[in-house]
Design a protein around this motif. Sequence first.
Motif, PDB file in Angstrom:
ATOM      1  N   ARG A  53       0.834  -1.217   0.000  1.00  0.00           N
ATOM      2  CA  ARG A  53       0.000   0.000   0.000  1.00  0.00           C
ATOM      3  C   ARG A  53       0.862   1.259   0.000  1.00  0.00           C
ATOM      4  O   ARG A  53       0.553   2.227  -0.687  1.00  0.00           O
ATOM      5  N   PHE A  63      -1.512   3.565  -2.107  1.00  0.00           N
ATOM      6  CA  PHE A  63      -2.832   3.268  -1.553  1.00  0.00           C
ATOM      7  C   PHE A  63      -2.763   3.249  -0.034  1.00  0.00           C
ATOM      8  O   PHE A  63      -3.034   2.249   0.613  1.00  0.00           O
ATOM      9  N   HIS A  64      -2.373   4.369   0.503  1.00  0.00           N
ATOM     10  CA  HIS A  64      -2.246   4.536   1.947  1.00  0.00           C
ATOM     11  C   HIS A  64      -2.779   5.922   2.232  1.00  0.00           C
ATOM     12  O   HIS A  64      -2.518   6.857   1.482  1.00  0.00           O
TER      13      HIS A  64
END
Length: 125
Positions: free
Chosen positions: A92, A97-98
């Motif tokens: 992530r 995607f964090h």
Amino acid sequence: MAEFAVPDQDDSAALLSELDIPETAAQARARLQAEVDASLTTADKAEVLSDVAKEQARLLGMQVARSLLAQSGQTPAEVSALTGIKPETLSRIATGFHDTGPKLWTLLAISQAVGIPLTVALQRG
């Protein structure tokens, strides 16, 4: 042979206004910035700056983590075993995607685990 006179700056500005040439990107950016500044409260500006800082941290963390993982040639599972950071979390961070950027200690742990030094330099802006 025809001769062409180069118009001075005042003549150029008049010509451009007559031609209805759209504003430049810099002019548009300055105009929009002035409109935004005038419409936001101090609290709103602080919130926007905070959001921008979080996004910059996320993108920087993503780039550093991705670079460390790529240069190491190790899989997220291998790095996870060395750092204790879950492979999903590594993935992530490296893909962005964090919600926020990784903590500095996380990036340092990854760099130490893969044997690639990470140097942090602070500059007064």
